[in-house]
Design a protein around this motif. Structure first.
Motif, mmCIF file in Angstrom:
data_model
loop_
_atom_site.group_PDB
_atom_site.id
_atom_site.type_symbol
_atom_site.label_atom_id
_atom_site.label_comp_id
_atom_site.label_asym_id
_atom_site.label_seq_id
_atom_site.Cartn_x
_atom_site.Cartn_y
_atom_site.Cartn_z
ATOM 1 N N UNK A 112 0.858 -1.189 0.000
ATOM 2 C CA UNK A 112 0.000 0.000 0.000
ATOM 3 C C UNK A 112 0.890 1.233 0.000
ATOM 4 N N UNK A 113 0.374 2.294 -0.657
ATOM 5 C CA UNK A 113 1.107 3.559 -0.771
ATOM 6 C C UNK A 113 0.093 4.687 -0.653
ATOM 7 N N UNK A 114 0.288 5.597 0.334
ATOM 8 C CA UNK A 114 -0.696 6.659 0.519
ATOM 9 C C UNK A 114 -0.038 7.861 1.190
ATOM 10 N N UNK A 115 -0.694 9.051 1.009
ATOM 11 C CA UNK A 115 -0.267 10.299 1.636
ATOM 12 C C UNK A 115 -1.162 10.597 2.840
ATOM 13 N N UNK A 116 -0.568 11.143 3.871
ATOM 14 C CA UNK A 116 -1.335 11.562 5.049
ATOM 15 C C UNK A 116 -0.556 12.663 5.771
ATOM 16 N N UNK A 117 -1.225 13.829 5.914
ATOM 17 C CA UNK A 117 -0.635 14.983 6.598
ATOM 18 C C UNK A 117 0.707 15.385 5.970
ATOM 19 N N UNK A 118 0.751 15.336 4.650
ATOM 20 C CA UNK A 118 1.957 15.752 3.949
ATOM 21 C C UNK A 118 3.076 14.737 3.936
ATOM 22 N N UNK A 119 2.862 13.542 4.480
ATOM 23 C CA UNK A 119 3.887 12.502 4.512
ATOM 24 C C UNK A 119 3.477 11.347 3.606
ATOM 25 N N UNK A 120 4.490 10.696 3.063
ATOM 26 C CA UNK A 120 4.263 9.534 2.218
ATOM 27 C C UNK A 120 4.472 8.273 3.049
ATOM 28 N N UNK A 121 3.474 7.418 3.094
ATOM 29 C CA UNK A 121 3.517 6.176 3.861
ATOM 30 C C UNK A 121 3.591 4.990 2.906
ATOM 31 N N UNK A 122 4.492 4.068 3.230
ATOM 32 C CA UNK A 122 4.656 2.853 2.429
ATOM 33 C C UNK A 122 4.479 1.655 3.351
ATOM 34 N N UNK A 123 3.538 0.797 3.010
ATOM 35 C CA UNK A 123 3.302 -0.438 3.744
ATOM 36 C C UNK A 123 3.712 -1.595 2.847
ATOM 37 N N UNK A 124 4.651 -2.396 3.302
ATOM 38 C CA UNK A 124 5.147 -3.467 2.450
ATOM 39 C C UNK A 124 5.556 -4.689 3.238
ATOM 40 N N UNK A 125 6.081 -5.647 2.520
ATOM 41 C CA UNK A 125 6.486 -6.925 3.095
ATOM 42 C C UNK A 125 7.960 -7.154 2.778
ATOM 43 N N UNK A 126 8.717 -7.552 3.801
ATOM 44 C CA UNK A 126 10.130 -7.809 3.617
ATOM 45 C C UNK A 126 10.362 -9.005 2.700
ATOM 46 N N UNK A 127 11.503 -9.040 2.018
ATOM 47 C CA UNK A 127 11.829 -10.242 1.244
ATOM 48 C C UNK A 127 12.035 -11.432 2.164
ATOM 49 N N UNK A 128 11.831 -12.591 1.647
ATOM 50 C CA UNK A 128 11.975 -13.810 2.448
ATOM 51 C C UNK A 128 13.412 -13.966 2.930
ATOM 52 N N UNK A 129 13.559 -14.661 4.039
ATOM 53 C CA UNK A 129 14.855 -14.987 4.656
ATOM 54 C C UNK A 129 15.512 -13.796 5.352
#
Length: 382
Positions: free
Chosen positions: A232-249
């Motif tokens: 997920x990628x979204x803006x909130x209060x002038x900040x960019x937020x990135x929600x992701x998943x780490x690579x395996x291992x």
């Protein structure tokens, strides 16, 4: 004069202590014997030797060794030493013996044993052999053919590490442009402290016509994780937020993230600051604050061309202005002698000139009138 028996005995005792006060010099030990060298796996070189013959029985033997470049010095009681060495060059080990851990305490003469590089033309060996451990799951090695190599050479890659019982051959040979490569599976090693391990690699041809090339790959310095999966990628209060998943291992504490943000409309590149908020298992959340932006490189090039022109124009205008200002502030002072010369000397010369001109013009006019008069009289007589 006779001394009392008791005093004589004391004198003899003192002489005995005086004779035994000086320690006997330490004997120089003889050199080690039967120094030999062998190769195990692909790049593990092992030196072994026997204790020196005729060593003092009161000596606790220690062995000091170092390589030909006098690096990696070691003092130990063992009669062997091993080292992982890429066998592309000559490698020599020097070994000596002594009775203490102090190398300067009468050591023996050094005995040297070398291992030569593999046979073959050095120009035929592959070049730029390097390997990368991708996402702790497989290793990919690439190389370039040697200078004195036929284009149809068939290459083979062999590899070994501590978790393998024997040397294995890489089967997945491929070609990518001028480079040739091969990939083989490499998961986490059995020993959890895999940072102390490395992978030994050798590349040669099937026909044995080129010189083999070796490489030692430290695992911790050649790891490349896969990119994270952005959920997920979204803006909130002038900040960019990135929600992701780490690579395996991998875990979040083992990784550092780099984010690049480009604006295609304004052709600008933003430098982002990373702030770690929280993670659950392999899920991470980051917020990026815009600290600044970097202008288009074309802007800098244009400014570099315009600024010198502006500076040169300003200098020219400034010089002209200063010259005019100097004339206004310091006007030229007239020369009195020149004024009197123009009033008298130059004026007389001009007057004489005009007088000569009037006389010449008068004579010319009179001569012209005479000729006209004669012509008129001739016509009248006819």
């Amino acid at each position: 004069m006779e001394l009392p028996a008791r005093l004589c005995g004391l004198w003899v005792l003192l002489l005995c202590f005086a004779d035994g006060g000086d320690a006997a010099p330490t004997e120089t030990q003889p050199p080690v014997t039967n120094l030999s060298v062998s190769v195990e796996n692909l790049c593990t070189v092992i030196w072994t030797w026997n204790p020196p013959e005729g060593a003092s029985p009161n000596c606790s033997l220690w062995y000091f060794s170092h390589f030909g470049n006098k690096q990696d010095k070691k003092i130990a009681p063992e009669t062997h030493r091993s080292k992982e060495v890429p066998l592309n060059e000559r490698v020599c080990l020097q070994v000596g013996s002594q009775c203490s851990t102090n190398e300067s305490d009468n050591p023996s003469t050094l005995v040297e044993k070398c291992i030569s590089p593999p046979e073959g033309d050095p120009e035929s060996a592959v070049t730029e052999l390097q390997c990368i451990w991708h996402n702790l799951s497989y290793m990919n090695c690439t190389w370039l053919p040697g200078r004195n190599t036929r284009p149809d050479t068939n290459y083979t890659l062999y590899y070994w590490h501590s978790s393998l019982g024997k040397i294995l051959q890489c089967e997945d040979i491929y070609t990518a442009g001028q480079h040739i490569g091969c990939s083989f599976a490499l998961n986490k090693l059995k020993d959890s402290s895999f940072d102390q391990h490395s992978v030994q690699v050798m590349v040669k041809d099937n026909a044995g016509k080129i010189r083999p090339s070796f490489n030692i790959v430290p695992l911790t310095s050649h790891v490349q994780p896969d990119p994270p999966h952005i959920k997920n990628l979204f803006f909130q209060h002038g900040d960019l937020y990135i929600l992701g998943k780490n690579p395996q291992n991998f875990y979040s504490r083992c990784l550092s993230y780099e984010v690049e943000f480009n604006n295609s409309q304004t052709e600008t590149h933003y430098i982002l600051s990373v702030s770690f908020f929280d993670f659950i298992s392999h899920i991470f959340l980051f917020a990026f604050h815009f600290l600044g932006k970097k202008a288009n490189p074309t802007f800098y090039i244009t400014m570099l061309l315009i600024i010198p022109v502006i500076v040169a124009g300003a200098i020219i205008v400034l010089l002209l202005y200063l010259k005019r200002l100097k004339i206004i502030i310091f006007p030229p002072i007239p020369d009195p002698g020149k004024i009197f010369k123009e009033m008298f000397g130059d004026q007389n010369d001009d007057t004489l000139h005009w007088k000569k001109y009037d006389i010449y013009e008068k004579q010319t006019k009179e001569e012209t009138d005479s000729i006209v008069l004669i012509e008129n009289l001739k016509r009248a007589s006819q």
